[in-house]
Design a protein around this motif. Structure first.
Motif, short mmCIF file in Angstrom:
data_model
loop_
_atom_site.label_atom_id
_atom_site.label_comp_id
_atom_site.label_asym_id
_atom_site.label_seq_id
_atom_site.Cartn_x
_atom_site.Cartn_y
_atom_site.Cartn_z
N HIS A 1 0.81 -1.10 0.02
CA HIS A 1 0.16 0.02 0.06
C HIS A 1 0.77 1.30 0.13
O HIS A 1 0.49 2.22 -0.77
CB HIS A 1 -0.77 0.02 1.31
CG HIS A 1 -2.00 -0.98 1.15
ND1 HIS A 1 -3.37 -0.84 0.47
CD2 HIS A 1 -1.86 -2.27 1.84
CE1 HIS A 1 -3.82 -1.90 0.55
NE2 HIS A 1 -3.13 -2.88 1.40
N PRO B 1 -3.98 -2.21 5.99
CA PRO B 1 -4.14 -1.10 4.66
C PRO B 1 -4.30 0.29 5.21
O PRO B 1 -3.58 1.16 4.59
CB PRO B 1 -5.27 -1.66 4.08
CG PRO B 1 -5.51 -3.11 4.25
CD PRO B 1 -5.02 -3.16 5.75
N ARG C 1 -1.13 2.97 4.59
CA ARG C 1 -1.53 4.24 3.55
C ARG C 1 -1.56 5.56 4.32
O ARG C 1 -0.96 6.51 3.87
CB ARG C 1 -3.11 4.12 3.23
CG ARG C 1 -3.37 2.89 2.29
CD ARG C 1 -4.73 2.71 1.87
NE ARG C 1 -5.02 1.51 1.18
CZ ARG C 1 -6.03 0.86 1.07
NH1 ARG C 1 -7.04 1.37 1.90
NH2 ARG C 1 -6.12 -0.26 0.46
#
Length: 88
Positions: free
Chosen positions: A40, A70, A74
């Motif tokens: 990610h 995730p 991110r």
């Protein structure tokens, strides 16, 4: 399989009790279980660089929460990129 919350005690307990081969999709849990993970941070850096090259300066991120990998990855990549862009 995928799970909604990597820290949920009930989910961890159920994963420990599984009697079948399993693979987690993009989750990081404190168990000896196979997992397929996505990059990610790399993808977000590439996307952000592309937007900056196009002249965009106000870039926002909407993502999953910090309770799953995730979301954490991110946000981490976004924070690093913001600092690097601010130095230009």
């Amino acid at each position: 399989m995928t799970i909604n919350n990597e820290q949920d005690a009930r989910t961890i307990k159920r994963l420990k009790e599984l009697r079948i081969p399993s693979v987690l999709l993009d989750r990081d849990v404190p168990l000896e279980i196979d997992a397929v993970l996505t990059e990610h941070a790399t993808g977000l850096r590439q996307a952000t660089s592309y937007l900056i090259e196009l002249g965009h300066r106000r870039i926002a991120i909407i993502t999953a929460g910090s309770d799953i990998r995730p979301g954490r990855e991110r946000v981490r990549a976004s924070s690093r990129r913001s600092g690097a862009a601010a130095c230009r």
